[in-house]
Structure formats: C-alpha cells, structure tokens
Enzyme design. Structure first.
Site, PDB file in Angstrom:
ATOM      1  N   LYS A  97       0.832  -1.216   0.000  1.00  0.00           N
ATOM      2  CA  LYS A  97       0.000   0.000   0.000  1.00  0.00           C
ATOM      3  C   LYS A  97       0.858   1.254   0.000  1.00  0.00           C
ATOM      4  O   LYS A  97       0.457   2.270  -0.558  1.00  0.00           O
ATOM      5  CB  LYS A  97      -0.985  -0.001   1.176  1.00  0.00           C
ATOM      6  CG  LYS A  97      -2.026  -1.100   1.043  1.00  0.00           C
ATOM      7  CD  LYS A  97      -3.462  -0.631   1.221  1.00  0.00           C
ATOM      8  CE  LYS A  97      -4.413  -1.728   0.771  1.00  0.00           C
ATOM      9  NZ  LYS A  97      -5.763  -1.636   1.234  1.00  0.00           N
ATOM     10  N   LYS A 114     -11.423  -5.246  -5.774  1.00  0.00           N
ATOM     11  CA  LYS A 114     -12.329  -4.120  -6.014  1.00  0.00           C
ATOM     12  C   LYS A 114     -11.586  -2.858  -6.398  1.00  0.00           C
ATOM     13  O   LYS A 114     -12.185  -1.913  -6.885  1.00  0.00           O
ATOM     14  CB  LYS A 114     -13.296  -3.914  -4.848  1.00  0.00           C
ATOM     15  CG  LYS A 114     -12.699  -3.760  -3.470  1.00  0.00           C
ATOM     16  CD  LYS A 114     -13.857  -3.516  -2.490  1.00  0.00           C
ATOM     17  CE  LYS A 114     -13.714  -4.210  -1.154  1.00  0.00           C
ATOM     18  NZ  LYS A 114     -12.645  -3.703  -0.304  1.00  0.00           N
ATOM     19  N   LYS A 126      -5.315 -11.477  -8.321  1.00  0.00           N
ATOM     20  CA  LYS A 126      -6.617 -11.760  -7.700  1.00  0.00           C
ATOM     21  C   LYS A 126      -7.657 -10.723  -8.146  1.00  0.00           C
ATOM     22  O   LYS A 126      -7.301  -9.591  -8.473  1.00  0.00           O
ATOM     23  CB  LYS A 126      -6.509 -11.833  -6.169  1.00  0.00           C
ATOM     24  CG  LYS A 126      -6.436 -10.513  -5.453  1.00  0.00           C
ATOM     25  CD  LYS A 126      -6.771 -10.683  -3.959  1.00  0.00           C
ATOM     26  CE  LYS A 126      -6.963  -9.313  -3.331  1.00  0.00           C
ATOM     27  NZ  LYS A 126      -7.510  -9.335  -1.994  1.00  0.00           N
TER      28      LYS A 126
HETATM   29  P1  ATP Z   1      -8.865  -3.972  -2.216  1.00  0.00           P
HETATM   30  O1  ATP Z   1      -8.755  -4.217  -3.679  1.00  0.00           O
HETATM   31  O2  ATP Z   1      -9.488  -2.657  -1.858  1.00  0.00           O
HETATM   32  O3  ATP Z   1      -7.597  -4.286  -1.438  1.00  0.00           O
HETATM   33  P2  ATP Z   1     -10.215  -6.474  -1.932  1.00  0.00           P
HETATM   34  O4  ATP Z   1     -11.175  -6.648  -3.053  1.00  0.00           O
HETATM   35  O5  ATP Z   1      -8.952  -7.246  -2.026  1.00  0.00           O
HETATM   36  O6  ATP Z   1      -9.945  -4.955  -1.675  1.00  0.00           O
HETATM   37  P3  ATP Z   1     -10.779  -6.656   0.936  1.00  0.00           P
HETATM   38  O7  ATP Z   1     -11.623  -5.568   1.454  1.00  0.00           O
HETATM   39  O8  ATP Z   1      -9.315  -6.606   1.230  1.00  0.00           O
HETATM   40  O9  ATP Z   1     -11.023  -6.853  -0.629  1.00  0.00           O
HETATM   41  O10 ATP Z   1     -11.308  -8.050   1.424  1.00  0.00           O
HETATM   42  C1  ATP Z   1     -12.575  -8.351   1.932  1.00  0.00           C
HETATM   43  C2  ATP Z   1     -12.664  -9.859   2.071  1.00  0.00           C
HETATM   44  O11 ATP Z   1     -12.808 -10.474   0.788  1.00  0.00           O
HETATM   45  C3  ATP Z   1     -11.414 -10.494   2.697  1.00  0.00           C
HETATM   46  O12 ATP Z   1     -11.783 -11.528   3.581  1.00  0.00           O
HETATM   47  C4  ATP Z   1     -10.668 -11.023   1.504  1.00  0.00           C
HETATM   48  O13 ATP Z   1      -9.805 -12.077   1.832  1.00  0.00           O
HETATM   49  C5  ATP Z   1     -11.805 -11.448   0.578  1.00  0.00           C
HETATM   50  N1  ATP Z   1     -11.393 -11.374  -0.829  1.00  0.00           N
HETATM   51  C6  ATP Z   1     -11.002 -10.269  -1.489  1.00  0.00           C
HETATM   52  N2  ATP Z   1     -10.713 -10.548  -2.771  1.00  0.00           N
HETATM   53  C7  ATP Z   1     -10.907 -11.888  -2.931  1.00  0.00           C
HETATM   54  C8  ATP Z   1     -10.776 -12.796  -4.038  1.00  0.00           C
HETATM   55  N3  ATP Z   1     -10.382 -12.388  -5.230  1.00  0.00           N
HETATM   56  N4  ATP Z   1     -11.079 -14.089  -3.854  1.00  0.00           N
HETATM   57  C9  ATP Z   1     -11.506 -14.518  -2.652  1.00  0.00           C
HETATM   58  N5  ATP Z   1     -11.645 -13.725  -1.564  1.00  0.00           N
HETATM   59  C10 ATP Z   1     -11.355 -12.428  -1.689  1.00  0.00           C
END
Ligand code: ATP
Ligand code: LTN
Length: 334
Positions: free
Chosen positions: A115, A200, A197
């Site tokens: 980050k 969002k 992965k």
């Molecule tokens: P950002 O892109 O803002 O870092 P993110 O989409 O990775 O966000 P988080 O808010 O960090 O999402 O995660 C929320 C939950 O969703 C966490 O438990 C995380 O492990 C899960 N998660 C996020 N992305 C994935 C994915 N691609 N597959 C499975 N689980 C996910």
C-alpha cells in the site's frame, strides 16, 4: 464464549464496490458461519481512512456494505452487523495495543509495503499501524475464529502474537484467535489477468464482476474473460483463466471441478463462458432483489445500525475495561 457459542469476528472495508471475489471468498462463508458461531461482522470504516476517501462516498458505501451483508443472507438479529466507527472501544484498545507492538513487526507487513508503494504520496501512520487496529477489532470481542482470505493471514498472525504477549504479562486477558480459511472460492482471480486476484480496486472494470453488475454486464464480462488457445475444457494450472472460470462455476453451483469438466466435455469456451455467466447471474439475482427492497426500508436499516452498535459496544466495553485495569489506568469513581 457468548451464550455457549464460540465467537467469530470479521470485517470488510467500505472502499470500492464489492466483487464476486469478496462474495465467494468471504460473504458467502459468513452467512453459513452465522448459524454456528456468535458473529460480529463489522464495516471497518476506520480502516478505510488509511487511504484518502471522499467523505460522502465513504458514508454511502459503508451503508451500502452493511445493507449487502443483510441482502447476502446474514440475519442482523443473530449476527451483530455494525460500523467500527460507532464503537469507540476499537480506537481505545488500538492505542493500548500500539504500546505492545514493535516497529519491527509492523515493518514486515507485506500489505503495508504494497500500500505504501501504491500511495507513495500518503504513507501515513495509520497505514503503518493498520494491523494493530485490526488486532483490536478481533481481541475486543474475544474472538475464537476469524474468517479471512489468505492475504490477511500475516495480520492475523500478528494479532495472535500481540494477544499472547499481553497475556504473558497480565494473565489470561485475550482469547488467542484462530484463522479460518474457506475452501471453495477462497481465491477468485481477475478475469483479465488470471495471475492476479480479482480486486475491487482494479482499474479495469472488465477484470472484476461487481455484485451490483446487471445481467448483461455479467454475460459480457465473462464473454471477454481471458482464457487460452488450447480449446479444451480441463482443470489444470496450465490453463489459469479457464481454471478460474471453473472455480467460479463450481462455487456458484456447488459442483466439483471434475463434474464440471465432464459436463462440458467437447464444448467450446463460448458455451462454457455463457454457462458461467448464467450461474453467476442466478446467484446475484436474489441478492439484487433483496438489496433493493432493503435499501427502500430506511427505518429498518437505521434500527439495525443502532441496535447492533449498542450490542457491539456492550461486549467491546467489557474487554476494554478489563484491559484498562490491567495496564494500570485509574478506575473512574462512581
Ligand atoms: P482492495 O482491492 O481494496 O484491497 P479487496 O477486493 O482485495 O480490496 P478486501 O476488502 O481486502 O477486498 O477483502 C474483503 C474480504 O474479501 C477479505 O476476507 C478477503 O480475503 C476477501 N477477498 C477479497 N478478494 C478476494 C478474491 N479475489 N477471492 C476470494 N476472496 C477475496
Ligand atoms: N484488513 C481486513 C479487514 C479487517 C478485518 C478486521 C478482517 C479489518 N479488521 C478484523 C478480519 C478481522 C481486509 O482488508 N480484508
């Protein structure tokens, strides 16, 4: 333990629009776990401001996220759904735990490194101590288990270390939490780059299925999903794009990869992609319907927010007072 049930804590940041990855990797499991555990599911808006936010947007997204928790099937009468910022004990315990966490430990956190590289113009102290606030979230409720994606396991390890360190000094104050990693859907990849992965915060909207995407958009995104030139439907690492689509299909239809490969033996990618799109739409449709009903019921959502914040504050307050006493803060005269 609360009422003879083990306690579970998890949270999501109210930044960006939730993706299918968030749903299959987190929310879907949360619904199932709420039957078995006493659950606290927080909208961790205090974590969100470690990165600059537009205030009105943050507020809107926090409410929308809490509404989505309910739309996904979590019963707010059973599980406690609340905003982190409504329970001041989070900030208070985080401060205390800051004094029991080492700079060296925080320096090793890979999310901090990622980050800070991404937001080089705003490497604030909150971003650095983010994992301490997360430890406070979990330890306040004496959580036994914490379901998170694999990306959060380093933070959870730190929360455990902090809890054990504190307990070593002051006796049994905190429950040492266990990580809970879901199986299917634990890692959904980007539709445009299957090595990454689904996230969002991806700039390319075609890389992610957003939970609020309409049916045509979902079909279009799957049609454009990156696959390979092999032309056969097999579940293997050499075909990562296809493997990801099979994982999504399986998570949405409760089938196994083997069953899926058999079902689509001899089919082209086009046919399979359409089937994946339909399976995802079948999952999203009831979610959309429920969400739009809930969104209209302002009074109901307000009541959930109020009641659950009180419930969370009650349990958090108990732990906080115990900790304050242990570290030597004077008692407040009655
Ligand atoms: P950002 O892109 O803002 O870092 P993110 O989409 O990775 O966000 P988080 O808010 O960090 O999402 O995660 C929320 C939950 O969703 C966490 O438990 C995380 O492990 C899960 N998660 C996020 N992305 C994935 C994915 N691609 N597959 C499975 N689980 C996910
Ligand atoms: N850091 C987590 C969100 C989060 C969390 C928590 C998860 C904040 N506090 C406590 C589990 C328990 C994330 O980015 N997914």
């Amino acid at each position: 333990m609360i009422d003879g049930k083990k306690v579970l804590f998890s949270g999501m940041q109210s930044t960006g629009n939730l993706t299918l990855g968030n749903y299959l990797g987190a929310l879907k499991n949360w619904v199932a776990l709420a039957e078995e555990y006493e659950c606290f599911y927080s909208v961790v808006d205090m974590h969100s401001i470690t990165v600059r936010q537009v205030p009105a947007e943050l507020r809107k997204r926090a409410r929308s996220l809490l509404t989505l928790y309910i739309a996904a099937g979590i019963d707010p009468e059973k599980a406690c759904l609340y905003y982190q910022s409504h329970v001041s004990a989070h900030a208070e315990l985080a401060w205390i735990l800051n004094c029991y966490t080492y700079m060296g430990e925080l320096n090793r956190m890979t999310q901090f490194k990622d980050k800070s590289a991404k937001h080089a113009d705003n490497i604030n102290a909150g971003l650095f101590t983010y994992p301490v606030l997360m430890a406070a979230d979990i330890l306040l409720y004496q959580a036994d288990v914490v379901p998170v994606g694999a990306d959060q396991s380093q933070h959870l390890e730190l929360a455990r270390d902090i809890a054990m360190r504190f307990n070593n000094i002051y006796g049994d104050v905190f429950t040492v939490p266990e990580i809970y990693l879901g199986k299917v859907g634990a890692k959904i990849q980007s539709l445009q780059d299957p090595e990454k992965k689904m996230s969002k915060s991806d700039e390319n909207p075609n890389a992610s299925i957003y939970l609020m995407d309409d049916e045509d958009t979902v079909m279009r995104k799957f049609k454009r999903a990156v696959t390979d030139s092999e032309g056969v439907i097999l579940y293997r690492d050499e075909q990562p794009g296809l493997k990801n689509l099979i994982n999504i299909y399986c998570a949405c239809t409760n089938r196994t990869p083997d069953e899926t490969v058999k079902e689509f033996e001899g089919s082209g990618y086009g046919v399979f992609k359409e089937a994946v799109g339909c399976a995802v739409n079948d999952v999203l449709r009831p979610l959309h319907e429920r969400y739009s009903e809930l969104e209209k019921d302002k009074a109901y959502i307000d009541k959930v927010i109020r009641d659950n914040a009180d419930k969370a504050a009650y349990f958090a307050g108990k732990t906080l007072r115990k900790v304050q006493k242990k570290v030597g803060f004077p008692e407040r005269p009655r």
